[in-house]
Design a protein around this motif. Structure first.
Motif, mmCIF file in Angstrom:
data_model
loop_
_atom_site.group_PDB
_atom_site.id
_atom_site.type_symbol
_atom_site.label_atom_id
_atom_site.label_comp_id
_atom_site.label_asym_id
_atom_site.label_seq_id
_atom_site.Cartn_x
_atom_site.Cartn_y
_atom_site.Cartn_z
ATOM 1 N N ARG A 34 0.802 -1.391 -0.171
ATOM 2 C CA ARG A 34 0.299 0.513 0.396
ATOM 3 C C ARG A 34 0.788 1.237 -0.269
ATOM 4 N N ASP A 35 0.905 2.571 -0.939
ATOM 5 C CA ASP A 35 1.741 3.544 -1.093
ATOM 6 C C ASP A 35 1.035 4.283 0.288
ATOM 7 N N HIS A 36 0.693 4.021 0.796
ATOM 8 C CA HIS A 36 0.219 5.216 2.211
ATOM 9 C C HIS A 36 1.315 4.063 3.393
ATOM 10 N N ASP A 37 0.870 2.918 2.912
ATOM 11 C CA ASP A 37 1.776 2.631 3.884
ATOM 12 C C ASP A 37 3.510 2.913 3.853
ATOM 13 N N LEU A 38 3.977 2.834 2.835
ATOM 14 C CA LEU A 38 4.549 2.581 2.103
ATOM 15 C C LEU A 38 5.690 3.940 2.796
ATOM 16 N N ALA A 39 4.827 4.964 2.560
ATOM 17 C CA ALA A 39 5.402 6.178 2.398
ATOM 18 C C ALA A 39 5.780 6.933 3.936
ATOM 19 N N THR A 40 5.143 6.349 5.042
ATOM 20 C CA THR A 40 4.924 6.561 6.032
ATOM 21 C C THR A 40 5.950 5.642 7.116
ATOM 22 N N TRP A 41 6.182 4.427 6.415
ATOM 23 C CA TRP A 41 7.380 3.427 6.685
ATOM 24 C C TRP A 41 8.512 4.244 6.408
ATOM 25 N N LEU A 42 9.070 4.850 4.939
ATOM 26 C CA LEU A 42 10.088 5.297 4.805
ATOM 27 C C LEU A 42 10.343 6.889 4.554
ATOM 28 N N GLY A 43 9.006 7.823 5.435
ATOM 29 C CA GLY A 43 8.895 9.140 5.725
ATOM 30 C C GLY A 43 9.028 9.684 4.776
ATOM 31 N N VAL A 44 8.442 9.339 3.720
ATOM 32 C CA VAL A 44 8.245 10.265 1.873
ATOM 33 C C VAL A 44 7.132 10.392 2.022
ATOM 34 N N SER A 45 6.852 11.151 0.950
ATOM 35 C CA SER A 45 5.735 11.415 -0.226
ATOM 36 C C SER A 45 4.721 10.494 -0.855
ATOM 37 N N ARG A 46 3.884 9.775 -0.806
ATOM 38 C CA ARG A 46 3.011 8.691 -1.803
ATOM 39 C C ARG A 46 3.954 8.897 -3.406
ATOM 40 N N THR A 47 4.303 10.358 -3.403
ATOM 41 C CA THR A 47 4.334 10.200 -4.965
ATOM 42 C C THR A 47 5.670 8.900 -5.227
ATOM 43 N N PRO A 48 6.685 9.866 -4.728
ATOM 44 C CA PRO A 48 7.489 8.954 -5.292
ATOM 45 C C PRO A 48 8.032 7.072 -5.020
ATOM 46 N N VAL A 49 7.123 6.825 -3.793
ATOM 47 C CA VAL A 49 6.864 5.961 -3.470
ATOM 48 C C VAL A 49 5.810 4.770 -4.750
ATOM 49 N N ARG A 50 4.746 5.427 -5.673
ATOM 50 C CA ARG A 50 4.368 5.614 -6.852
ATOM 51 C C ARG A 50 5.387 5.573 -8.228
ATOM 52 N N GLU A 51 6.095 5.837 -8.082
ATOM 53 C CA GLU A 51 6.643 5.971 -9.392
ATOM 54 C C GLU A 51 8.224 4.817 -9.037
ATOM 55 N N ALA A 52 8.352 4.807 -7.808
ATOM 56 C CA ALA A 52 9.472 3.287 -7.544
ATOM 57 C C ALA A 52 8.554 1.876 -8.019
ATOM 58 N N LEU A 53 7.003 2.260 -7.512
ATOM 59 C CA LEU A 53 6.507 1.350 -7.329
ATOM 60 C C LEU A 53 6.245 0.368 -9.092
ATOM 61 N N LEU A 54 5.801 2.064 -10.178
ATOM 62 C CA LEU A 54 6.434 1.033 -11.099
ATOM 63 C C LEU A 54 7.190 0.856 -11.858
ATOM 64 N N LYS A 55 8.230 0.981 -11.113
ATOM 65 C CA LYS A 55 9.721 0.779 -11.752
ATOM 66 C C LYS A 55 9.959 -0.861 -11.328
ATOM 67 N N LEU A 56 9.568 -0.887 -10.558
ATOM 68 C CA LEU A 56 10.094 -2.445 -9.721
ATOM 69 C C LEU A 56 8.664 -3.438 -10.879
ATOM 70 N N GLY A 57 7.773 -2.845 -10.735
ATOM 71 C CA GLY A 57 7.242 -3.185 -11.510
ATOM 72 C C GLY A 57 7.265 -3.791 -12.701
ATOM 73 N N GLN A 58 7.930 -2.882 -13.125
ATOM 74 C CA GLN A 58 8.751 -3.101 -15.089
ATOM 75 C C GLN A 58 9.658 -3.454 -15.030
ATOM 76 N N ALA A 59 10.699 -4.216 -13.397
ATOM 77 C CA ALA A 59 11.866 -4.675 -13.205
ATOM 78 C C ALA A 59 11.149 -6.308 -12.984
ATOM 79 N N GLY A 60 9.687 -6.484 -13.071
ATOM 80 C CA GLY A 60 8.887 -7.305 -12.577
ATOM 81 C C GLY A 60 9.466 -8.529 -10.959
ATOM 82 N N LEU A 61 9.942 -6.840 -10.013
ATOM 83 C CA LEU A 61 9.741 -7.515 -8.525
ATOM 84 C C LEU A 61 8.537 -7.640 -8.209
ATOM 85 N N VAL A 62 7.310 -6.590 -8.550
ATOM 86 C CA VAL A 62 5.877 -6.439 -7.802
ATOM 87 C C VAL A 62 4.921 -6.491 -8.648
#
Length: 221
Positions: A34-62
């Motif tokens: 969940r991007d909200h939970d990950l953002a809280t865990w990492l101490g960042v906003s949800r935008t870089p989390v969503r961008e990271a998840l997109l890139k991780l999806g392209q790599a086949g990790l999510v």
């Protein structure tokens, strides 16, 4: 007052932290992201989390399906097989380009990294083995200085590292120690073709583990 980190640096940092958490098992296969939970865990906003998840999806990790949750990808034999073929080819190319440029200190650093790799295997220290293996192979990659090659490896190597954690937690990677030694010897001798072939063979040692993964029964839910 402190200067905020550029958005690109923040995005890359979030991507690296989530990637590493997937590779080292902090985030488990099938776990919902969940991007909200990950953002809280990492101490960042949800935008870089969503961008990271997109890139991780392209790599086949999510995995993310429209209208459904995003989850950590399971160990998919086909995805890993494809990544293995690409990574093996890229490391072969890196060694071909690096051999004429490698210096004595580079070769010494590779030998030292391989010693740490062997010691980590003996301890059953998967994380230490992966770190030493990354350092070993990173030397010819950096020496080749091929940015396109580096970009491909950055995307697909983490897919293989998840599988290698299973192997390096045992003594299953011992054959790679010998191949590493052979690779350094051939680099030192200036044998471009021989060194490139051994580099490729090092990554081919994953195939038996891939075969066993492909034969494993599908997980039940």
């Amino acid at each position: 007052m402190p200067v905020p980190a550029p958005r690109s640096l923040l995005r890359d940092d979030v991507y690296a932290r989530l990637r590493d958490a997937i590779v080292d098992g902090t985030l488990l296969p099938g776990e919902r992201l969940r991007d909200h939970d990950l953002a809280t865990w990492l101490g960042v906003s949800r935008t870089p989390v969503r961008e990271a998840l997109l890139k991780l999806g392209q790599a086949g990790l999510v995995r993310a399906a429209p209208g459904r949750s995003t989850t950590v990808a399971t160990l998919d034999a086909r995805v890993i097989h494809d990544a293995q073929a690409v990574v093996a080819a890229m490391h072969r190319l890196a060694v071909e380009q690096a051999v004429p440029q490698l210096q004595a200190e580079d070769l010494a650093a590779m030998r030292e990294a391989n010693k740490r790799f062997a010691a980590a295997l003996r301890r059953g220290d998967a994380e230490g083995a992966i770190a030493a293996d990354d350092e070993f192979h990173g030397i010819p990659v950096r020496t080749a200085a091929n940015t396109a090659l580096e970009s491909v490896l950055e995307q697909y190597t983490p897919v293989l590292r998840r599988l290698e954690r299973l192997r390096f937690a045992s003594l299953g990677g011992r054959g790679s120690v010998r191949l590493h030694d052979d690779l350094v010897d051939l680099c030192e001798a200036g044998d471009v073709e021989g060194a490139a072939a051994v580099s490729h063979a090092t990554w081919e040692t994953l195939k038996p583990l891939l075969a066993s993964l492909a034969d494993a029964p599908e997980p039940t839910t």
